[in-house]
Design a protein around this motif. Structure first.
Motif, PDB file in Angstrom:
ATOM      1  N   THR A  57      -7.435  -4.977  11.319  1.00 51.73           N
ATOM      2  CA  THR A  57      -8.075  -4.168  12.358  1.00 51.73           C
ATOM      3  C   THR A  57      -7.205  -3.009  12.827  1.00 51.73           C
ATOM      4  OG1 THR A  57      -7.229  -5.701  14.047  1.00 51.73           O
ATOM      5  CG2 THR A  57      -9.451  -6.103  13.200  1.00 51.73           C
ATOM      6  N   GLU A  58      -5.894  -3.049  12.604  1.00 56.48           N
ATOM      7  CA  GLU A  58      -5.014  -1.976  13.056  1.00 56.48           C
ATOM      8  C   GLU A  58      -4.805  -0.900  11.992  1.00 56.48           C
ATOM      9  OE1 GLU A  58      -3.970  -1.884  16.184  1.00 56.48           O
ATOM     10  OE2 GLU A  58      -5.155  -3.705  16.439  1.00 56.48           O
ATOM     11  N   ALA A  59      -5.428  -1.034  10.836  1.00 54.09           N
ATOM     12  CA  ALA A  59      -5.245  -0.056   9.760  1.00 54.09           C
ATOM     13  C   ALA A  59      -5.913   1.267  10.116  1.00 54.09           C
ATOM     14  CB  ALA A  59      -5.815  -0.600   8.455  1.00 54.09           C
ATOM     15  N   ALA A  60      -5.340   2.348   9.616  1.00 53.84           N
ATOM     16  CA  ALA A  60      -5.941   3.679   9.730  1.00 53.84           C
ATOM     17  C   ALA A  60      -6.097   4.236   8.319  1.00 53.84           C
ATOM     18  CB  ALA A  60      -5.070   4.600  10.573  1.00 53.84           C
ATOM     19  N   VAL A  61      -7.244   4.850   8.038  1.00 53.17           N
ATOM     20  CA  VAL A  61      -7.566   5.319   6.684  1.00 53.17           C
ATOM     21  C   VAL A  61      -7.983   6.785   6.751  1.00 53.17           C
ATOM     22  CG1 VAL A  61      -9.001   4.941   4.645  1.00 53.17           C
ATOM     23  CG2 VAL A  61      -8.367   2.996   6.093  1.00 53.17           C
ATOM     24  N   THR A  62      -7.468   7.583   5.830  1.00 51.97           N
ATOM     25  CA  THR A  62      -7.889   8.980   5.734  1.00 51.97           C
ATOM     26  C   THR A  62      -7.801   9.432   4.285  1.00 51.97           C
ATOM     27  OG1 THR A  62      -7.667  11.161   6.776  1.00 51.97           O
ATOM     28  CG2 THR A  62      -5.637  10.093   6.055  1.00 51.97           C
ATOM     29  N   THR A  63      -8.465  10.537   3.979  1.00 49.05           N
ATOM     30  CA  THR A  63      -8.495  11.084   2.618  1.00 49.05           C
ATOM     31  C   THR A  63      -7.919  12.485   2.618  1.00 49.05           C
ATOM     32  OG1 THR A  63     -10.475   9.796   2.086  1.00 49.05           O
ATOM     33  CG2 THR A  63      -9.977  11.668   0.665  1.00 49.05           C
ATOM     34  N   LEU A  64      -7.001  12.719   1.701  1.00 44.55           N
ATOM     35  CA  LEU A  64      -6.399  14.043   1.520  1.00 44.55           C
ATOM     36  C   LEU A  64      -6.316  14.334   0.027  1.00 44.55           C
ATOM     37  CD1 LEU A  64      -3.482  13.980   4.116  1.00 44.55           C
ATOM     38  CD2 LEU A  64      -5.336  15.635   4.074  1.00 44.55           C
ATOM     39  N   GLY A  65      -6.912  15.443  -0.389  1.00 50.01           N
ATOM     40  CA  GLY A  65      -6.874  15.785  -1.804  1.00 50.01           C
ATOM     41  C   GLY A  65      -7.565  14.732  -2.658  1.00 50.01           C
ATOM     42  N   ARG A  66      -6.841  14.199  -3.627  1.00 50.15           N
ATOM     43  CA  ARG A  66      -7.395  13.209  -4.555  1.00 50.15           C
ATOM     44  C   ARG A  66      -6.997  11.788  -4.182  1.00 50.15           C
ATOM     45  NH1 ARG A  66      -8.707  15.306  -9.684  1.00 50.15           N
ATOM     46  NH2 ARG A  66      -8.113  13.328 -10.611  1.00 50.15           N
ATOM     47  N   THR A  67      -6.469  11.597  -2.961  1.00 50.33           N
ATOM     48  CA  THR A  67      -5.897  10.302  -2.603  1.00 50.33           C
ATOM     49  C   THR A  67      -6.448   9.803  -1.274  1.00 50.33           C
ATOM     50  OG1 THR A  67      -3.848  10.906  -3.742  1.00 50.33           O
ATOM     51  CG2 THR A  67      -3.733   9.051  -2.221  1.00 50.33           C
ATOM     52  N   VAL A  68      -6.656   8.499  -1.198  1.00 50.47           N
ATOM     53  CA  VAL A  68      -6.990   7.826   0.056  1.00 50.47           C
ATOM     54  C   VAL A  68      -5.716   7.154   0.571  1.00 50.47           C
ATOM     55  CG1 VAL A  68      -8.360   6.017   1.166  1.00 50.47           C
ATOM     56  CG2 VAL A  68      -9.375   7.427  -0.644  1.00 50.47           C
ATOM     57  N   TYR A  69      -5.342   7.456   1.821  1.00 47.77           N
ATOM     58  CA  TYR A  69      -4.125   6.900   2.411  1.00 47.77           C
ATOM     59  C   TYR A  69      -4.494   5.876   3.479  1.00 47.77           C
ATOM     60  CZ  TYR A  69      -1.946  10.974   0.244  1.00 47.77           C
ATOM     61  OH  TYR A  69      -1.524  11.918  -0.652  1.00 47.77           O
ATOM     62  N   VAL A  70      -3.735   4.785   3.500  1.00 49.56           N
ATOM     63  CA  VAL A  70      -3.976   3.703   4.463  1.00 49.56           C
ATOM     64  C   VAL A  70      -2.661   3.388   5.170  1.00 49.56           C
ATOM     65  CG1 VAL A  70      -4.862   1.374   4.814  1.00 49.56           C
ATOM     66  CG2 VAL A  70      -5.716   2.754   2.892  1.00 49.56           C
ATOM     67  N   LEU A  71      -2.650   3.492   6.493  1.00 47.38           N
ATOM     68  CA  LEU A  71      -1.485   3.113   7.282  1.00 47.38           C
ATOM     69  C   LEU A  71      -1.648   1.661   7.704  1.00 47.38           C
ATOM     70  CD1 LEU A  71       1.136   4.130   8.720  1.00 47.38           C
ATOM     71  CD2 LEU A  71      -0.292   4.423  10.759  1.00 47.38           C
ATOM     72  N   LEU A  72      -0.672   0.819   7.337  1.00 47.07           N
ATOM     73  CA  LEU A  72      -0.735  -0.606   7.634  1.00 47.07           C
ATOM     74  C   LEU A  72       0.440  -0.984   8.537  1.00 47.07           C
ATOM     75  CD1 LEU A  72      -1.639  -1.952   4.076  1.00 47.07           C
ATOM     76  CD2 LEU A  72      -3.168  -1.763   6.053  1.00 47.07           C
ATOM     77  N   PRO A  73       0.208  -1.111   9.848  1.00 44.37           N
ATOM     78  CA  PRO A  73       1.307  -1.461  10.762  1.00 44.37           C
ATOM     79  C   PRO A  73       1.481  -2.970  10.915  1.00 44.37           C
ATOM     80  CG  PRO A  73      -0.633  -0.846  12.019  1.00 44.37           C
ATOM     81  CD  PRO A  73      -1.007  -0.724  10.558  1.00 44.37           C
ATOM     82  N   GLU A  74       2.712  -3.339  11.342  1.00 43.22           N
ATOM     83  CA  GLU A  74       3.046  -4.711  11.726  1.00 43.22           C
ATOM     84  C   GLU A  74       2.847  -5.713  10.594  1.00 43.22           C
ATOM     85  OE1 GLU A  74       4.522  -4.798  14.410  1.00 43.22           O
ATOM     86  OE2 GLU A  74       3.809  -3.026  15.466  1.00 43.22           O
ATOM     87  N   LEU A  75       3.164  -5.302   9.363  1.00 40.56           N
ATOM     88  CA  LEU A  75       3.047  -6.210   8.225  1.00 40.56           C
ATOM     89  C   LEU A  75       4.341  -6.179   7.424  1.00 40.56           C
ATOM     90  CD1 LEU A  75      -0.543  -5.536   6.820  1.00 40.56           C
ATOM     91  CD2 LEU A  75       0.200  -7.489   8.169  1.00 40.56           C
ATOM     92  N   SER A  76       4.672  -7.319   6.837  1.00 43.79           N
ATOM     93  CA  SER A  76       5.832  -7.381   5.950  1.00 43.79           C
ATOM     94  C   SER A  76       5.483  -6.753   4.604  1.00 43.79           C
ATOM     95  CB  SER A  76       6.257  -8.828   5.739  1.00 43.79           C
ATOM     96  OG  SER A  76       5.231  -9.542   5.058  1.00 43.79           O
ATOM     97  N   ALA A  77       6.516  -6.435   3.809  1.00 45.40           N
ATOM     98  CA  ALA A  77       6.289  -5.842   2.495  1.00 45.40           C
ATOM     99  C   ALA A  77       5.429  -6.735   1.595  1.00 45.40           C
ATOM    100  CB  ALA A  77       7.623  -5.522   1.831  1.00 45.40           C
ATOM    101  N   PRO A  78       5.686  -8.069   1.535  1.00 39.56           N
ATOM    102  CA  PRO A  78       4.811  -8.920   0.712  1.00 39.56           C
ATOM    103  C   PRO A  78       3.359  -8.900   1.178  1.00 39.56           C
ATOM    104  CG  PRO A  78       6.865 -10.055   1.208  1.00 39.56           C
ATOM    105  CD  PRO A  78       6.842  -8.833   2.057  1.00 39.56           C
ATOM    106  N   ALA A  79       3.147  -8.845   2.503  1.00 40.40           N
ATOM    107  CA  ALA A  79       1.775  -8.821   3.017  1.00 40.40           C
ATOM    108  C   ALA A  79       1.074  -7.522   2.643  1.00 40.40           C
ATOM    109  CB  ALA A  79       1.787  -9.007   4.530  1.00 40.40           C
ATOM    110  N   VAL A  80       1.805  -6.399   2.704  1.00 37.97           N
ATOM    111  CA  VAL A  80       1.233  -5.109   2.312  1.00 37.97           C
ATOM    112  C   VAL A  80       0.835  -5.124   0.846  1.00 37.97           C
ATOM    113  CG1 VAL A  80       1.745  -2.659   1.989  1.00 37.97           C
ATOM    114  CG2 VAL A  80       2.450  -3.810   4.094  1.00 37.97           C
ATOM    115  N   ARG A  81       1.690  -5.688  -0.001  1.00 39.16           N
ATOM    116  CA  ARG A  81       1.368  -5.750  -1.432  1.00 39.16           C
ATOM    117  C   ARG A  81       0.128  -6.609  -1.674  1.00 39.16           C
ATOM    118  NH1 ARG A  81       3.731  -4.722  -6.464  1.00 39.16           N
ATOM    119  NH2 ARG A  81       5.523  -3.779  -5.415  1.00 39.16           N
ATOM    120  N   ARG A  82       0.020  -7.734  -0.962  1.00 40.66           N
ATOM    121  CA  ARG A  82      -1.174  -8.584  -1.132  1.00 40.66           C
ATOM    122  C   ARG A  82      -2.439  -7.818  -0.747  1.00 40.66           C
ATOM    123  NH1 ARG A  82       2.167 -12.612   1.063  1.00 40.66           N
ATOM    124  NH2 ARG A  82       1.237 -12.336   3.128  1.00 40.66           N
ATOM    125  N   LEU A  83      -2.388  -7.075   0.362  1.00 42.38           N
ATOM    126  CA  LEU A  83      -3.566  -6.310   0.769  1.00 42.38           C
ATOM    127  C   LEU A  83      -3.883  -5.208  -0.238  1.00 42.38           C
ATOM    128  CD1 LEU A  83      -3.274  -5.889   4.649  1.00 42.38           C
ATOM    129  CD2 LEU A  83      -4.741  -7.423   3.349  1.00 42.38           C
TER     130      LEU A  83
END
Length: 399
Positions: A216-242
């Motif tokens: 629920t805390e993620a932020a998503v935006t599109t720039l150029g040819r890429t979709v960017y997602v900001l994922l706060p308050e997560l560990s590196a393994p959790a980010v990779r799983r998502l």
């Protein structure tokens, strides 16, 4: 045809049906209002409007048929601020004009009008532009407060990735804690030769819905040819799983596989432009390589990213290229020799003549002769490790 209200949640209502009919009265041809997934939300119903079989099929199925050349047209419309005229894609198709529906920078859908008998007049253009503004209001009004909050976060992330605003302002607009640990994730389609990727804005919409459900805390935006997602308050393994889950889930409805890049973790929102560069570097090499892993960090793709940057430097500064290597490659092109390939195979094999000869499909003595001729013809000294490294880099990049 009867105008009925639908509950898709994308603004389909009697108001949109009335709006499309009002536009058609000015334009002269059938008008359809679509969302970003090319679902037909509303359509005009004037008895004397011009219409073709493609429009009838779209109305009956409530979905525009998926035809590869249409993807280019949708991309062109979404990248145009005004009305875009589009040529027919088939002999029995009538010419169309289209306009994007936007709320600020947020794309919501498109309006497509079959041109009337007089073509696209100035009155028709005004009707389409005014219709797009009204359609945006209707579609936004049906969105929930949560969706509008997602849009605000999208705009905040968009600005932060471009370096707009202070770190404190970015932290406030994105709702981050005082010491937030966050990662930036990038999503982009694999570039397949001979196949055009769907508009990335559709991937952005799907990604926003996906991450709203899983974090629920993620932020998503599109720039150029890429979709960017900001994922706060997560560990590196959790980010990779998502990231792995997102690639799997979002690729199901697409013919082209997706690639995801994961940045390092950081706590300074002011570093977001640098994290974006890191993500872009990774996607640059993974979206052009079918064998690359679907999800990668800089550690996973470090060698290829480094080579790409060295290649950029050599492209900007031709004087840094070794003149002997340039002369050897030019000789190969003109005389149809294979000195460059032979040297590269020898370097790849770490000087093992037998292994390099097997890679080239030639006799070891043949390879030894070629290496000798390289020294004689081009003055290339492969005895020094620095020279071998420089030679390998340039040959590897030229390949």
């Amino acid at each position: 045809m009867e105008c009925t209200e639908s509950s898709t949640g994308e603004g389909t209502s009697e108001e949109l049906f009335a709006l499309s009919t009002a536009i058609a009265a000015v334009v002269g041809g059938s008008v359809a209002i679509e969302d970003l997934d090319r679902r037909v939300l509303a359509y005009s119903t004037l008895p004397d409007q011009l219409i073709d079989d493609l429009r009838r099929q779209g109305i009956l199925n409530r979905q525009v048929p998926d035809e590869p050349r249409q993807l280019s047209q949708y991309r062109a419309v979404l990248n145009t601020t005004g009305v875009r005229r589009l040529p027919p894609l088939a002999p029995d198709e009538l010419p169309r004009a289209a306009v994007a529906i936007r709320a600020g920078d947020l794309p919501l859908g498109t309006i497509w009008a079959i041109e009337g008998s007089e073509g696209l007049t100035s009155a028709s253009e005004r009707a389409l532009l005014d219709g797009a503004r009204l359609a945006a209001l209707h579609m936004l009004r049906r969105r929930s407060a949560a969706e509008l909050d997602l849009h605000a976060r999208q705009e905040a992330l968009h600005g932060a990735l471009n370096g707009n605003g202070s770190a404190a302002e970015t932290r406030f607009r994105l709702g981050l804690s005082d010491q937030p640990q966050f990662s930036l994730l990038g999503l982009a389609p694999l570039r397949v030769a001979g196949r055009e990727s769907p508009p990335v804005v559709r991937l952005g919409v799907s990604a926003a819905g996906h991450f709203a459900a899983v974090h629920t805390e993620a932020a998503v935006t599109t720039l150029g040819r890429t979709v960017y997602v900001l994922l706060p308050e997560l560990s590196a393994p959790a980010v990779r799983r998502l990231a792995e889950q997102a690639v799997t889930a979002l690729a199901r409805s697409r013919d082209v596989p997706l690639r995801s890049a994961i940045s390092r973790c950081d706590v300074d929102p002011g570093e977001l432009p640098q994290l974006r560069t890191e993500v872009d570097d990774i996607l640059r090499v993974t979206t052009t390589d079918p064998t690359a892993p679907p999800v990668a960090s800089l550690e996973d793709a470090h060698a290829r990213v480094l080579l790409a940057h060295i290649g950029d430097t050599l492209a900007r500064e031709p004087r840094l290229r070794h003149p002997s290597i340039a002369a050897m490659l030019e000789h190969d092109r003109e005389q149809r020799t294979s000195y460059g390939a032979s040297v590269l195979a020898w370097l790849d094999a770490v000087g093992n003549i037998g292994q390099a000869a097997d890679l080239l499909g030639c006799h070891p003595n043949t390879l030894k002769y070629r290496l000798k001729r390289v020294r004689e013809l081009f003055g290339l000294d492969l005895n020094h490790p620095d020279d071998r490294l420089s030679c390998w880099l340039q040959l590897r990049l030229s390949r």
